[in-house]
Design a protein around this motif. Structure first.
Motif, PDB file in Angstrom:
ATOM      1  N   ALA A   1      -5.839   1.156  -3.490  1.00 51.02           N
ATOM      2  CA  ALA A   1      -5.677   1.950  -2.274  1.00 51.02           C
ATOM      3  C   ALA A   1      -6.898   1.859  -1.369  1.00 51.02           C
ATOM      4  CB  ALA A   1      -5.390   3.402  -2.635  1.00 51.02           C
TER       5      ALA A   1
ATOM      6  N   TYR B   1      -6.791   8.390  -0.218  1.00 53.06           N
ATOM      7  CA  TYR B   1      -6.451   6.977  -0.260  1.00 53.06           C
ATOM      8  C   TYR B   1      -6.344   6.404   1.140  1.00 53.06           C
ATOM      9  CZ  TYR B   1      -5.325   7.583  -5.188  1.00 53.06           C
ATOM     10  OH  TYR B   1      -5.387   7.828  -6.521  1.00 53.06           O
ATOM     11  N   LEU B   2      -6.692   5.135   1.272  1.00 55.44           N
ATOM     12  CA  LEU B   2      -6.654   4.492   2.601  1.00 55.44           C
ATOM     13  C   LEU B   2      -5.306   3.840   2.893  1.00 55.44           C
ATOM     14  CD1 LEU B   2     -10.207   2.904   2.735  1.00 55.44           C
ATOM     15  CD2 LEU B   2      -9.343   4.844   4.052  1.00 55.44           C
ATOM     16  N   VAL B   3      -4.261   4.343   2.306  1.00 48.14           N
ATOM     17  CA  VAL B   3      -2.934   3.782   2.576  1.00 48.14           C
ATOM     18  C   VAL B   3      -1.976   4.939   2.849  1.00 48.14           C
ATOM     19  CG1 VAL B   3      -3.211   1.702   1.177  1.00 48.14           C
ATOM     20  CG2 VAL B   3      -2.393   3.803   0.101  1.00 48.14           C
ATOM     21  N   ASN B   4      -0.872   4.628   3.500  1.00 49.24           N
ATOM     22  CA  ASN B   4       0.078   5.715   3.771  1.00 49.24           C
ATOM     23  C   ASN B   4       0.882   6.086   2.511  1.00 49.24           C
ATOM     24  OD1 ASN B   4       2.302   3.995   3.509  1.00 49.24           O
ATOM     25  ND2 ASN B   4       2.276   3.467   5.682  1.00 49.24           N
ATOM     26  N   GLU B   5       1.578   7.194   2.609  1.00 48.25           N
ATOM     27  CA  GLU B   5       2.297   7.780   1.475  1.00 48.25           C
ATOM     28  C   GLU B   5       3.288   6.787   0.852  1.00 48.25           C
ATOM     29  OE1 GLU B   5       2.860  10.691  -1.238  1.00 48.25           O
ATOM     30  OE2 GLU B   5       1.404  10.700   0.420  1.00 48.25           O
ATOM     31  N   GLU B   6       4.005   6.096   1.709  1.00 49.28           N
ATOM     32  CA  GLU B   6       5.042   5.169   1.244  1.00 49.28           C
ATOM     33  C   GLU B   6       4.431   4.041   0.412  1.00 49.28           C
ATOM     34  OE1 GLU B   6       8.365   2.253   3.187  1.00 49.28           O
ATOM     35  OE2 GLU B   6       7.269   3.591   4.534  1.00 49.28           O
ATOM     36  N   ARG B   7       3.330   3.500   0.937  1.00 40.12           N
ATOM     37  CA  ARG B   7       2.624   2.426   0.253  1.00 40.12           C
ATOM     38  C   ARG B   7       2.087   2.917  -1.098  1.00 40.12           C
ATOM     39  NH1 ARG B   7       2.196  -3.162   0.775  1.00 40.12           N
ATOM     40  NH2 ARG B   7       0.097  -3.874   0.294  1.00 40.12           N
ATOM     41  N   LEU B   8       1.559   4.099  -1.100  1.00 43.05           N
ATOM     42  CA  LEU B   8       1.015   4.669  -2.337  1.00 43.05           C
ATOM     43  C   LEU B   8       2.125   4.860  -3.381  1.00 43.05           C
ATOM     44  CD1 LEU B   8      -1.708   5.738  -3.486  1.00 43.05           C
ATOM     45  CD2 LEU B   8      -0.976   8.023  -2.790  1.00 43.05           C
ATOM     46  N   GLU B   9       3.274   5.330  -2.928  1.00 43.93           N
ATOM     47  CA  GLU B   9       4.415   5.504  -3.827  1.00 43.93           C
ATOM     48  C   GLU B   9       4.823   4.170  -4.458  1.00 43.93           C
ATOM     49  OE1 GLU B   9       5.729   8.151  -5.211  1.00 43.93           O
ATOM     50  OE2 GLU B   9       4.106   9.140  -4.111  1.00 43.93           O
TER      51      GLU B   9
END
Ligand SMILES: C[S@@+](CC[C@H](N)C(=O)[O-])C[C@H]1O[C@@H](n2cnc3c(N)ncnc32)[C@H](O)[C@@H]1O
Ligand SMILES: C[S@@+](CC[C@H](N)C(=O)[O-])C[C@H]1O[C@@H](n2cnc3c(N)ncnc32)[C@H](O)[C@@H]1O
Lengths: 193, 193
Positions: free
Chosen positions: B191, B2-10
């Motif tokens: 994402a 995914y092109l987003v960080n972990e926090e954003r994905l959560e």
């Protein structure tokens, strides 16, 4: 003799006899005319006792902003904010600041049947430090999406209609909160303008 | 990847897992950009399943109107309104039209935990004849003041937060309503953009 017809006069009376004197709103530097207008309209609908406000540019509520709706609401521009909070607390009001913060409770946990001042924050910066300092309760409206916040006029409505729910359950819209003297004085003012 | 960080994905996951697929909103010719924006934002906050709309000028929701908020909401422009109502009723949705009319019930009397479509009317004319024709419930938000109506984005918020209250009491924000397939597909889309 009043300068309005019977129906209009009855409407005015009904508003004053159901007015929630002990439910008040303070707009702490809310600035968008659209938000000001929507907040005044909702305060009118829930029939709040008084609307306080301050503004970076010393704007006064006028017809251009509210299309006349502010005429039916008791409102006051606040110059000295410290004195304002000290006075209203002395009168027994709880200060409920709406806030986007960790340190808050769900807005439904508050008892809005008590004398309550609801504080709304600025569109960009939120409520002022001074308002937070005087807060008895800090409340948040839960959010489950991407947005960081609700529109301030929307937040105002959600809180006020929770207050309306609690107050109508308790029969608080069924007996007058204003004194007969204030009701008669206001009726005269309204009916002649 | 995914092109987003972990926090954003959560955050994205959390939104999709709590999304109220069975709570939907239809804007029946709402036209003010300010109202459209506030409605999208509130729908995001309450995490409604889908936002339908139509518009006199065939406007589509875009960044200029919503500042990006519509990207996180499933939304659809409605061309054929009769077909729209027939289809959604076949899916088992109750149509709840917000209305300023005698022939209405208090908005709190409705069970919003059922599959529900909330219909919002135009700023000047209110809900269309077709919407009224398909209404299972016609609801009003009580008003005690001079104003004839609330701002439409305010009315939307008051109703949606009553739905949120009922649904969270029932634990409906605690288990997913979307299928795992749709959640994964949407996550990919979000994402990568
Ligand atoms: C757009 S918000 C302010 C956002 C500002 N960036 C902040 O972090 O405080 C404007 C005002 O709306 C009210 N508000 C918006 N969303 C809210 C929520 N979910 N809970 C409580 N108040 C909210 C508060 O009065 C807030 O000060
Ligand atoms: C400004 S109102 C429309 C006024 C229009 N003149 C009428 O009589 O229908 C715009 C929309 O807001 C919603 N609305 C506003 N106040 C409402 C209330 N008190 N109860 C239910 N819906 C309301 C309805 O969806 C309405 O169609």
């Amino acid at each position: 003799m009043y300068l309005v017809n019977e129906e209009r006069l009855e409407k005015m009376k009904k508003i004053l006899y159901t007015r929630q004197d002990t439910l008040r709103v303070f707009m702490d530097y809310v600035y968008s005319p659209h938000n000001l207008a929507a907040i005044v309209r909702t305060c009118d609908a829930v029939n709040v006792g008084k609307l306080y406000y301050r503004h970076q540019k010393k704007v006064k509520l006028n017809n251009e902003i509210t299309m006349g709706a502010h005429k039916w609401i008791f409102h006051e521009y606040i110059d000295d904010i410290e004195k304002f909070y000290q006075d209203i607390k002395k009168e027994g009001y709880q200060v409920v600041v709406t806030l986007l913060d960790e340190d808050t409770v769900d807005f439904r946990e508050v008892d809005y049947t008590k004398p309550t001042l609801i504080v709304l924050g600025n569109e960009v910066d939120g409520a002022s430090e001074t308002s937070i300092k005087y807060a008895d309760k800090k409340v948040i409206i839960p959010m489950y999406g991407m947005s960081q916040s609700l529109n301030v006029s929307v937040a105002n409505a959600v809180i006020l209609y929770e207050a309306q729910r609690q107050r109508s359950l308790k029969g608080m819209y069924d007996k007058p909160q204003l004194t007969e003297e204030i009701i008669q004085k206001t009726l005269k003012k309204w009916a002649y303008k």
